[in-house]
Motif scaffolding. Structure first.
Motif, short mmCIF file in Angstrom:
data_model
loop_
_atom_site.label_atom_id
_atom_site.label_comp_id
_atom_site.label_asym_id
_atom_site.label_seq_id
_atom_site.Cartn_x
_atom_site.Cartn_y
_atom_site.Cartn_z
N SER A 167 0.84 -1.21 0.00
CA SER A 167 0.00 0.00 0.00
C SER A 167 0.86 1.25 0.00
CB SER A 167 -0.92 0.00 1.22
OG SER A 167 -1.79 -1.11 1.21
N GLN A 188 0.55 3.66 -3.24
CA GLN A 188 -0.03 4.98 -2.99
C GLN A 188 0.93 6.08 -3.45
OE1 GLN A 188 -1.08 5.12 1.14
NE2 GLN A 188 -2.85 3.77 0.89
N LYS A 236 0.24 8.40 -6.74
CA LYS A 236 0.15 9.84 -6.52
C LYS A 236 1.06 10.61 -7.46
CE LYS A 236 0.20 13.27 -2.83
NZ LYS A 236 0.33 13.50 -1.38
N PHE A 273 -5.03 4.46 -5.86
CA PHE A 273 -4.82 3.18 -5.18
C PHE A 273 -6.14 2.72 -4.56
CE2 PHE A 273 -4.06 0.72 -1.33
CZ PHE A 273 -3.28 -0.32 -1.82
#
Length: 317
Positions: free
Chosen positions: A298, A302, A306, A312
């Motif tokens: 994660s 992420q 970004k 995500f």
């Protein structure tokens, strides 16, 4: 001529009594000897057989006792051997306790270090990048791509039990929700293609091609868990493709060591001459059992999403 006077003869004098007494004593002695001889004669044979039986019984008892003694001695030897083995194992366990305690301490230190690294990396990655223009699509997953690339972790944790069927189902759903799609491609985290002969080309977006690809994914197993390898391979292979391209990265775990360098490397590889990303890169995290296992993945995706106009999504299965 004078006649000589003799003492009168006594028949029952002392000599006679001695003779009689001796004779009587002899008779008594004979009677006693005869009686004792008869008793020994009566008891002799029977008494001997009894003694023999007793001796044999005694020998059997001795033999039994010797056997029991031998068994007890063997048991004693075995017990002593087990005791020695137990003592040796105990000594080994006692000597391994400090090593185990040291290992536990090292793991705890590593875990603390990783938690601190995650915290610092997250803090760095959450700093707004002033060189990037804000994009309205970052908060969701747009479906306007003409070409879709799947980079999928197909290691044991993703393919265990019914997990892999869930992964295939999500791939199928994403394909169905891209109305403008012209082609797609599926590779694993190691950069290996579902169809090696199609490397550098696209699978045609047709109902039959999708069906064949989903069937082929049933056997597309046994790769690694390092998706940055697959992402870089896909970027380098398809970076000249015209049109909108979206990349979906699937995974469930990742080591965060060197996270900033990995994110920076992917972002630079995906950047065009003007600094904007070529592909939208989206992350799809699978939480099959414990969400804590997917924290590393994660954090990675992420940050990548970004910086590359993606999003995500975490899926708890």
């Amino acid at each position: 001529m004078r006649k000589i006077q003799r003492a009168p003869t006594e028949i029952f004098n002392l000599a006679f009594l001695d003779v009689i007494s001796c004779a009587f004593g002899a008779v008594v002695l004979l009677i006693l000897l005869a009686k004792n001889g008869d008793t020994d004669q009566e008891k002799g044979p029977n008494n001997l057989s009894v003694l023999i039986e007793q001796v044999l019984a005694g020998k059997q008892s001795i033999s039994s006792l010797q056997g029991a003694l031998s068994e007890q001695q063997q048991e004693l030897v075995q017990a002593q051997s087990k005791s020695a083995d137990t003592s040796e194992q105990l000594n080994k366990l006692e000597s391994s306790i400090p090593r185990a305690q040291q290992t536990i301490q090292q793991l705890q230190d590593q875990a603390q270090s990783l938690r601190e690294e995650i915290r610092l990396a997250t803090a760095r990655l959450n700093v707004p990048n002033s060189t990037k223009d804000p994009d309205d699509d970052v908060g969701g997953i747009p479906t306007d791509a003409e070409y879709v690339i799947f980079v999928i972790d197909n290691s044991g944790s993703m393919s265990r039990g019914g997990n892999w069927q869930n992964v295939i189902s999500v791939v199928s759903d994403i394909l169905q929700n891209h109305p403008k799609m012209k082609g797609f491609q599926i590779i694993n985290a190691d950069g290996r293609y579902l169809y090696p002969s199609k490397k550098g080309r696209w699978l045609t977006d047709s109902s039959s091609e999708r069906t064949n690809a989903m069937a082929g994914m049933q056997q597309f197993l046994g790769g690694g868990s390092n998706p940055n390898i697959g992402m870089l391979a896909a970027i380098n292979q398809y970076k000249q493709q015209a049109g909108k391209v979206s990349m979906y990265v699937f995974g469930d775990d990742y080591s965060v060591r060197g996270l900033e360098q990995v994110v920076t490397g992917i972002t630079l590889a995906n950047a065009k001459a003007d600094g904007k990303p070529r592909f939208r890169i989206h992350g799809v995290g699978f939480y099959f059992s414990n969400p804590n296992n997917a924290r590393g993945f994660s954090s990675l995706m992420q940050a990548v999403a970004k910086r590359n106009r993606g999003a995500f999504v975490g899926l708890k299965m």
